[in-house]
Write a protein that holds these residues in place. Structure first.
Motif, mmCIF file in Angstrom:
data_model
loop_
_atom_site.group_PDB
_atom_site.id
_atom_site.type_symbol
_atom_site.label_atom_id
_atom_site.label_comp_id
_atom_site.label_asym_id
_atom_site.label_seq_id
_atom_site.Cartn_x
_atom_site.Cartn_y
_atom_site.Cartn_z
ATOM 1 N N LEU A 392 0.821 -1.218 0.000
ATOM 2 C CA LEU A 392 0.000 0.000 0.000
ATOM 3 C C LEU A 392 0.856 1.269 0.000
ATOM 4 N N PHE A 393 2.136 1.137 0.358
ATOM 5 C CA PHE A 393 3.044 2.293 0.299
ATOM 6 C C PHE A 393 3.703 2.436 -1.066
ATOM 7 N N GLN A 394 3.459 1.456 -1.955
ATOM 8 C CA GLN A 394 4.120 1.491 -3.274
ATOM 9 C C GLN A 394 3.270 2.298 -4.263
ATOM 10 N N ASP A 395 3.739 2.359 -5.490
ATOM 11 C CA ASP A 395 3.002 2.977 -6.613
ATOM 12 C C ASP A 395 2.839 4.489 -6.457
ATOM 13 N N GLN A 396 3.859 5.126 -5.890
ATOM 14 C CA GLN A 396 3.936 6.597 -5.881
ATOM 15 C C GLN A 396 2.725 7.265 -5.236
ATOM 16 N N GLY A 397 2.216 6.640 -4.186
ATOM 17 C CA GLY A 397 1.127 7.277 -3.439
ATOM 18 C C GLY A 397 -0.269 6.946 -3.941
ATOM 19 N N ALA A 398 -0.363 6.002 -4.885
ATOM 20 C CA ALA A 398 -1.666 5.680 -5.482
ATOM 21 C C ALA A 398 -2.685 5.164 -4.458
ATOM 22 N N HIS A 399 -2.185 4.585 -3.352
ATOM 23 C CA HIS A 399 -3.104 4.006 -2.354
ATOM 24 C C HIS A 399 -3.305 4.923 -1.154
ATOM 25 N N MET A 400 -2.979 6.212 -1.359
ATOM 26 C CA MET A 400 -3.154 7.217 -0.304
ATOM 27 C C MET A 400 -4.093 8.303 -0.803
ATOM 28 N N PRO A 401 -5.383 8.140 -0.567
ATOM 29 C CA PRO A 401 -6.326 9.134 -1.096
ATOM 30 C C PRO A 401 -6.250 10.492 -0.388
ATOM 31 N N LEU A 402 -5.632 10.521 0.783
ATOM 32 C CA LEU A 402 -5.556 11.811 1.484
ATOM 33 C C LEU A 402 -4.180 11.970 2.133
ATOM 34 N N ILE A 403 -3.592 13.121 1.907
ATOM 35 C CA ILE A 403 -2.315 13.454 2.562
ATOM 36 C C ILE A 403 -2.457 14.852 3.160
ATOM 37 N N MET A 404 -2.286 14.919 4.477
ATOM 38 C CA MET A 404 -2.308 16.218 5.160
ATOM 39 C C MET A 404 -0.918 16.506 5.698
ATOM 40 N N GLN A 405 -0.475 17.718 5.500
ATOM 41 C CA GLN A 405 0.809 18.129 6.060
ATOM 42 C C GLN A 405 0.623 19.451 6.780
ATOM 43 N N ASP A 406 1.076 19.492 8.022
ATOM 44 C CA ASP A 406 1.024 20.736 8.781
ATOM 45 C C ASP A 406 -0.415 21.272 8.885
ATOM 46 N N GLY A 407 -1.381 20.345 8.940
ATOM 47 C CA GLY A 407 -2.775 20.751 9.085
ATOM 48 C C GLY A 407 -3.440 21.186 7.799
ATOM 49 N N LYS A 408 -2.706 21.129 6.686
ATOM 50 C CA LYS A 408 -3.286 21.509 5.394
ATOM 51 C C LYS A 408 -3.452 20.279 4.518
ATOM 52 N N LEU A 409 -4.549 20.237 3.787
ATOM 53 C CA LEU A 409 -4.797 19.101 2.902
ATOM 54 C C LEU A 409 -3.967 19.281 1.642
ATOM 55 N N TYR A 410 -2.925 18.473 1.520
ATOM 56 C CA TYR A 410 -2.095 18.505 0.320
ATOM 57 C C TYR A 410 -2.790 17.710 -0.796
ATOM 58 N N LYS A 411 -3.396 16.580 -0.395
ATOM 59 C CA LYS A 411 -4.113 15.744 -1.357
ATOM 60 C C LYS A 411 -5.419 15.306 -0.729
ATOM 61 N N HIS A 412 -6.504 15.445 -1.458
ATOM 62 C CA HIS A 412 -7.810 15.036 -0.934
ATOM 63 C C HIS A 412 -8.588 14.452 -2.097
ATOM 64 N N ALA A 413 -8.493 13.130 -2.242
ATOM 65 C CA ALA A 413 -9.125 12.462 -3.381
ATOM 66 C C ALA A 413 -10.061 11.359 -2.894
ATOM 67 N N LEU A 414 -10.732 11.613 -1.785
ATOM 68 C CA LEU A 414 -11.657 10.612 -1.229
ATOM 69 C C LEU A 414 -12.910 10.513 -2.096
#
Ligand SMILES: [Zn+2]
Length: 414
Positions: A392-414
């Motif tokens: 699930l950590f492979q494929d350049q983030g394909a299995h991570m629909p949401l990434i938050m950094q420092d309280g900001k939504l960097y990626k939100h693909a839910l």
């Protein structure tokens, strides 16, 4: 201050052995404000229904080089600073896409690029930087060819190309002291010393001992006086032992470590950062990017020690952080380290290496690598349970629909 309330997730807090059900988590500004197994109420927070996916802290890679954009280091001579920066920006964004919200750069990245990320000019992981690694003449970071007859200080500048960020050559106690102070003046978070030969340098034997005990000791004294620590590039038990005896806090690579050296590291409270993936990636693909035969021969000397070094450190009680150390075009393999380590380590321990242990190494325990209240709101949502499937950590983030950094939504693909 924006606030987000996460509901309906499996919680992967790395200090626990299993994912937990029934929690809610709220962020406010850049921090995790509360984690609770009871419903959290907030009038203002944006609610995120996680759909039963796994919530975990952002990953930490403790050994990267965002400026080393070529597999063959000498090729950096042909890379102007503008191109180096642009490539570094691209690499950092790709790291963040893979879920690495924090990285420790162990040679290259300067305060300028760190500042660029901090002020939001570039998307990228939080950077903890070493500036230029300090090493001796003829050592792993000496950029000169054998045909260069001038001393390092007599060379015309390296400052117009990306080589400028790869080295700070210093010989003798006073010069090492000056070099270390200069890096700290430039805002580094830790000092990197070259204490043995390396793969990506053509001339220095892997088992050479680089920097004398006196030189290392002065570097440690200066770093500690400034509130910093020293980490050392070292492969052999001899180099690791010298580092430990001189007060160095971290070892980078350490592939050829033996039991006595590991016990000494444990006794001194030191950390190892391993980066097995770099050697596999170099064996497979470095030749096509210009790495020469001498370097590839050295790669073969260390590659088999990698998994063994993990087992030796585990027995001795040395914490091992997650590293990748991939150069240039090989950086796409950053998350493959999870898979390689799984041959000898349980998934939870590998995840801890990329969260809790990385945070301790950075002296950011409780702020990074955890879902506890008060930590930075660096969060990943994973489509499945990484304790069961590190794919699930492979494929350049394909299995991570949401990434938050420092309280900001960097990626939100839910
Ligand atoms: Zn490195």
């Amino acid at each position: 201050m924006s606030a987000y309330l996460f509901k309906n997730f499996q919680m992967l807090e790395p200090s626990m052995d299993e994912v937990r059900d029934g929690y809610q988590l709220i962020t406010e500004g850049g921090l995790i404000k509360e984690v609770s197994d009871k419903p959290i109420s907030s009038a203002s927070a944006t609610v995120i229904d996680c759909g039963g996916k796994t919530l975990m802290p952002g990953l930490i890679d403790s050994h990267v080089h965002v400026y080393l954009s070529e597999v063959s280091i000498p090729t950096l001579e042909k890379v102007p600073l503008t191109l180096m920066t642009a490539r570094g920006a691209k690499q950092m964004k790709a790291m963040l896409d893979r879920g690495f919200t924090t990285v420790r750069d162990t040679g290259g990245a300067d305060w300028g690029i760190k500042q660029a990320v901090a002020e939001g000019a570039l998307p990228g992981p939080r950077l903890y930087i070493a500036g230029r690694p300090v090493g001796p003449s003829g050592g792993h970071s000496d950029p000169r060819r054998r045909t260069d007859s001038k001393t390092y200080s007599g060379m015309s500048c390296f400052c117009c190309n990306a080589m400028a960020f790869t080295h700070n050559v210093a010989d003798g106690v006073d010069n090492v002291r000056r070099a270390v102070r200069e890096e700290m003046r430039q805002g580094v978070d830790h000092i990197k010393l070259m204490m043995s030969g390396g793969v990506a340098s053509p001339y220095d034997p892997l088992d050479s001992l680089q920097l004398s005990p006196e030189e290392v000791t002065v570097a440690v004294q200066e770093a500690e006086s400034f509130g910093r620590y020293v980490t050392a590039h070292a492969y052999t038990p001899e180099a690791i032992t010298r580092a430990a005896q001189c007060g160095v806090r971290g070892i980078e690579h350490g592939n050829l470590i033996d039991e006595p050296a590991a016990r000494l590291m444990a006794e001194k409270g030191m950390f190892l950062t391993a980066n097995l993936v770099a050697y596999y990636a170099m064996r497979e693909r470095a030749a096509q990017f210009g790495m020469n035969a001498d370097m590839l021969a050295k790669n073969e000397l260390v590659i088999d020690g990698g998994l063994r070094s993990l087992e030796i450190c585990k027995r001795a009680g040395v914490p091992v952080a997650y590293g990748s150390d991939l150069l240039g075009q090989l950086q796409v393999d950053q998350s493959r380290e999870f898979l390689i380590r799984s041959e000898v380590m349980p998934h939870i321990e590998i995840i801890r290496s990329a969260t809790l242990i990385g945070a301790r190494l950075l002296r950011m325990e409780g702020k990074l690598g955890t879902l506890k209240a008060g930590a930075f709101a660096d969060l990943l949502l994973i489509s499945g349970n990484p304790l069961k499937n590190l794919g699930l950590f492979q494929d350049q983030g394909a299995h991570m629909p949401l990434i938050m950094q420092d309280g900001k939504l960097y990626k939100h693909a839910l």
